[in-house]
Motif scaffolding. Structure first.
Motif, PDB file in Angstrom:
ATOM      1  N   ASP A  30       1.197  42.993  44.874  1.00  0.00           N
ATOM      2  CA  ASP A  30       2.377  43.824  44.670  1.00  0.00           C
ATOM      3  C   ASP A  30       3.576  42.944  44.310  1.00  0.00           C
ATOM      4  O   ASP A  30       3.459  41.720  44.226  1.00  0.00           O
ATOM      5  N   GLU A  31       4.717  43.580  44.108  1.00  0.00           N
ATOM      6  CA  GLU A  31       5.937  42.857  43.708  1.00  0.00           C
ATOM      7  C   GLU A  31       6.358  41.831  44.749  1.00  0.00           C
ATOM      8  O   GLU A  31       6.809  40.739  44.410  1.00  0.00           O
ATOM      9  N   ALA A  32       6.218  42.165  46.024  1.00  0.00           N
ATOM     10  CA  ALA A  32       6.613  41.230  47.081  1.00  0.00           C
ATOM     11  C   ALA A  32       5.778  39.954  47.008  1.00  0.00           C
ATOM     12  O   ALA A  32       6.310  38.841  47.135  1.00  0.00           O
ATOM     13  N   ASN A  33       4.477  40.091  46.806  1.00  0.00           N
ATOM     14  CA  ASN A  33       3.623  38.914  46.663  1.00  0.00           C
ATOM     15  C   ASN A  33       3.962  38.125  45.407  1.00  0.00           C
ATOM     16  O   ASN A  33       3.906  36.897  45.399  1.00  0.00           O
ATOM     17  N   LEU A  34       4.312  38.822  44.346  1.00  0.00           N
ATOM     18  CA  LEU A  34       4.690  38.144  43.107  1.00  0.00           C
ATOM     19  C   LEU A  34       5.905  37.256  43.336  1.00  0.00           C
ATOM     20  O   LEU A  34       5.940  36.101  42.885  1.00  0.00           O
ATOM     21  N   VAL A  35       6.886  37.752  44.057  1.00  0.00           N
ATOM     22  CA  VAL A  35       8.092  36.969  44.356  1.00  0.00           C
ATOM     23  C   VAL A  35       7.726  35.709  45.145  1.00  0.00           C
ATOM     24  O   VAL A  35       8.199  34.613  44.844  1.00  0.00           O
ATOM     25  N   GLN A  38       5.985  33.257  42.830  1.00  0.00           N
ATOM     26  CA  GLN A  38       6.934  32.647  41.899  1.00  0.00           C
ATOM     27  C   GLN A  38       7.770  31.574  42.595  1.00  0.00           C
ATOM     28  O   GLN A  38       8.064  30.534  42.004  1.00  0.00           O
ATOM     29  N   TYR A  60      -0.925  38.231  37.640  1.00  0.00           N
ATOM     30  CA  TYR A  60      -1.197  39.565  37.112  1.00  0.00           C
ATOM     31  C   TYR A  60      -1.545  40.524  38.247  1.00  0.00           C
ATOM     32  O   TYR A  60      -1.959  40.103  39.319  1.00  0.00           O
ATOM     33  N   PHE A  61      -1.327  41.795  37.972  1.00  0.00           N
ATOM     34  CA  PHE A  61      -1.693  42.851  38.911  1.00  0.00           C
ATOM     35  C   PHE A  61      -3.070  43.359  38.497  1.00  0.00           C
ATOM     36  O   PHE A  61      -3.208  43.915  37.410  1.00  0.00           O
TER      37      PHE A  61
END
Length: 151
Positions: A30-35, A38, A60-61
């Motif tokens: 999800d977006e939280a994991n992406l942050v 990064q 990637y998701f």
């Protein structure tokens, strides 16, 4: 171990497993994991490893399991030769519910109807079995009977 440290470890593992000059593709939930990933990617030790190995990283998701199953089924259906009348999709137990949903989906049913193919699911043991049959066994239908019996 904090989230960023865990992210760094995952990135390092993927970089090491990726061939030089290639892209390490890392799935994120999800977006939280992406942050988090990064932020981990900006760490000096990760940057150094990327340069040394000549690798880049891409996050990637992943597609939902039902969508993955649909895509795989549609590929098999579309690539089936004209003589094919029935397809039995082997499915491991933990993927069975997703496969049922995918098989019942309008897209898969439309593709099957268009081709005049019937399809079903078959629970597959975790360890796949290799079945060897002679041409005579195939022609006589012995292989078909064996596959349908689930032995």
């Amino acid at each position: 171990m904090g989230a960023i440290d865990r992210g760094k470890e995952i990135i390092k593992e993927e970089i090491r497993a990726t061939q030089a000059g290639s892209i390490a593709r890392i799935p994120v939930a999800d977006e939280a994991n992406l942050v988090v990933f990064q932020q981990a990617l900006r760490a000096p030790d990760i940057k150094r490893l990327l340069i040394q190995k000549g690798v880049s990283v891409e996050f990637y998701f992943p597609e939902a399991p039902v969508e993955q199953a649909k895509k795989a089924m549609l590929q098999v259906i579309r690539s089936a030769s004209g003589e094919i009348q029935e397809i039995v999709f082997p499915v491991i137990p933990q993927d069975y519910a997703d496969a049922e949903i995918a098989l019942a989906s309008p897209e898969v049913q439309r593709a099957l109807n268009r081709r005049g193919i019937t399809a079903s699911l078959r629970r597959q043991e975790s360890q796949p079995q290799i079945v060897i049959a002679s041409i005579d066994q195939v022609i006589s239908g012995e292989l078909d009977r064996y596959m349908r019996s689930g032995e």
